[in-house]
Write a protein that holds these residues in place. Structure first.
Motif, short mmCIF file in Angstrom:
data_model
loop_
_atom_site.label_atom_id
_atom_site.label_comp_id
_atom_site.label_asym_id
_atom_site.label_seq_id
_atom_site.Cartn_x
_atom_site.Cartn_y
_atom_site.Cartn_z
N VAL A 1 -12.37 -9.20 3.95
CA VAL A 1 -11.21 -8.50 4.49
C VAL A 1 -11.07 -8.91 5.95
CG1 VAL A 1 -10.07 -6.30 4.95
CG2 VAL A 1 -11.55 -6.53 2.94
N ASP B 1 0.83 -1.21 0.00
CA ASP B 1 0.00 0.00 0.00
C ASP B 1 0.86 1.25 0.00
OD1 ASP B 1 -2.64 1.32 0.22
OD2 ASP B 1 -1.91 1.94 2.20
N PHE C 1 -14.52 -1.86 -0.52
CA PHE C 1 -14.73 -3.28 -0.84
C PHE C 1 -16.19 -3.63 -0.53
CE2 PHE C 1 -10.27 -2.63 0.41
CZ PHE C 1 -9.67 -2.95 -0.80
N ASP D 1 -6.01 -7.13 6.05
CA ASP D 1 -5.81 -5.68 6.20
C ASP D 1 -6.00 -4.96 4.87
OD1 ASP D 1 -5.45 -5.94 8.90
OD2 ASP D 1 -3.30 -5.56 8.90
N SER D 2 -6.15 -3.63 4.96
CA SER D 2 -6.45 -2.84 3.76
C SER D 2 -5.47 -1.71 3.53
CB SER D 2 -7.86 -2.25 3.89
OG SER D 2 -7.89 -1.22 4.86
N PRO E 1 -11.85 -3.67 -6.67
CA PRO E 1 -12.32 -3.78 -5.28
C PRO E 1 -13.53 -4.70 -5.12
CG PRO E 1 -11.71 -1.52 -5.74
CD PRO E 1 -11.62 -2.26 -7.05
N THR F 1 -0.33 -5.33 2.68
CA THR F 1 -1.54 -6.11 2.88
C THR F 1 -1.24 -7.48 2.28
OG1 THR F 1 -2.55 -5.61 0.74
CG2 THR F 1 -2.89 -4.01 2.51
N LEU G 1 -8.53 -10.44 1.46
CA LEU G 1 -7.48 -9.51 1.87
C LEU G 1 -7.28 -9.61 3.38
CD1 LEU G 1 -7.95 -6.00 0.18
CD2 LEU G 1 -5.96 -7.50 0.02
N GLY H 1 -7.71 1.95 4.21
CA GLY H 1 -8.05 1.60 2.84
C GLY H 1 -9.44 1.04 2.66
N LEU H 2 -10.20 0.89 3.75
CA LEU H 2 -11.56 0.36 3.65
C LEU H 2 -12.56 1.40 3.19
CD1 LEU H 2 -11.58 -1.81 6.89
CD2 LEU H 2 -11.71 -2.68 4.55
#
Length: 279
Positions: free
Chosen positions: A100, A20, A122, A70-71, A94, A57, A68, A112-113
């Motif tokens: 996640v 990321d 997502f 973590d984001s 996504p 991630t 996933l 990132g969510l």
């Protein structure tokens, strides 16, 4: 689809470290070590940016499912923000993410969510988080007790929980998805969680934030960071996990493990080191 991102084949599933980006952390945030020691350790390890902390991630692919862990930070506070573009390089949008799993709810793991408009990135994904982590962040007494800086972390987490509430699943230890087992690694946060991924041929431990500066904290496991909820427990957990993964030759993946994502831990005369990084 082939990718330049580090990927581990576990047999019936694969795990890819997807970057990321980076965040910057001053050495003054670390305890039980001085800044000169930190600079020397980082320089000796030939780290490019001495104070740069990489954000990983992990993408688990199994039977057509994309999971996933973590984001990343998603660009919050100017940190990271490269996950979606890197997933696109792997042929994924996504909407292709089915779940996640969170190691914990610090901003560089959950930012990132949400997108810039505050909507779920997502939108088709189930969101899995440790029970203790979720309850801690939802408790108004805990919110009232923390410093103003930390209140922002609570508010971000709560806004994410609200956006994903229809697909939110708090969980305990044990199998959370087929072949993926939640493992409590408390200290860094009240519900900090690792994920043991058991493939048909190999296994792997995604250990979250056992380290932030791997070269420093492997060499000196007693070094803690200001972000730790309980520094003493975090240090004890780190020592226990390092002893276990080095003794049992467990392959590990870390959110702040560098762009290589994966490695084995070796016990040294003093402290530990990373060896056999898989490119």
């Amino acid at each position: 689809m082939s990718t330049t991102f580090p990927t581990i084949d576990l047999g019936d599933m694969s795990v890819t470290a997807v970057s990321d980006g980076y965040l910057h952390v001053d050495f003054g945030m670390l305890s039980n070590v001085n800044e000169a020691e930190c600079e020397k350790i980082q320089s000796d390890a030939q780290v490019n940016g001495l104070n740069d902390v990489h954000i990983n991630t992990f993408l688990v692919r199994r039977n057509g499912k994309n999971i996933l862990i973590d984001s990343g930070a998603g660009g919050i506070k100017g940190w990271g923000g490269g996950l979606v573009a890197n997933l696109a390089k792997m042929g994924l949008e996504p909407g292709n993410i089915d779940a996640v799993l969170l190691t914990h709810a610090h901003p560089d793991h959950i930012g990132g969510l949400l997108n810039a408009e505050g909507e779920a990135v997502f939108s088709n994904a189930e969101l899995v988080i440790n029970n203790d982590e979720y309850r801690y962040l939802e408790d108004d007494k805990n919110f009232a007790a923390v410093a103003d800086r930390v209140k922002g972390n609570f508010l971000l987490a709560r806004s994410i929980f609200k956006k994903y509430q229809e697909n939110l699943r708090p969980c305990g230890k044990g199998e959370v998805l087929p072949g993926i087992f939640a493992t409590p690694l408390k200290g860094h946060t009240p519900g900090h969680t690792g994920y043991r991924i058991e493939g048909s041929k190999e296994s792997l431990l995604i250990w979250g934030d056992i380290v932030h500066f791997p070269h420093i904290q492997l060499l000196k496991p007693e070094v803690t960071i200001a972000f730790d909820y309980d520094a003493q427990v975090a240090a004890e957990t780190r020592s226990r996990v390092l002893d276990m993964v080095s003794s049992d030759r467990v392959l590990v993946g870390g959110m702040h493990f560098g762009e290589q994502g994966f490695g084995h831990i070796e016990k040294w005369k003093s402290g530990y080191g990373v060896v056999n990084i898989k490119e």
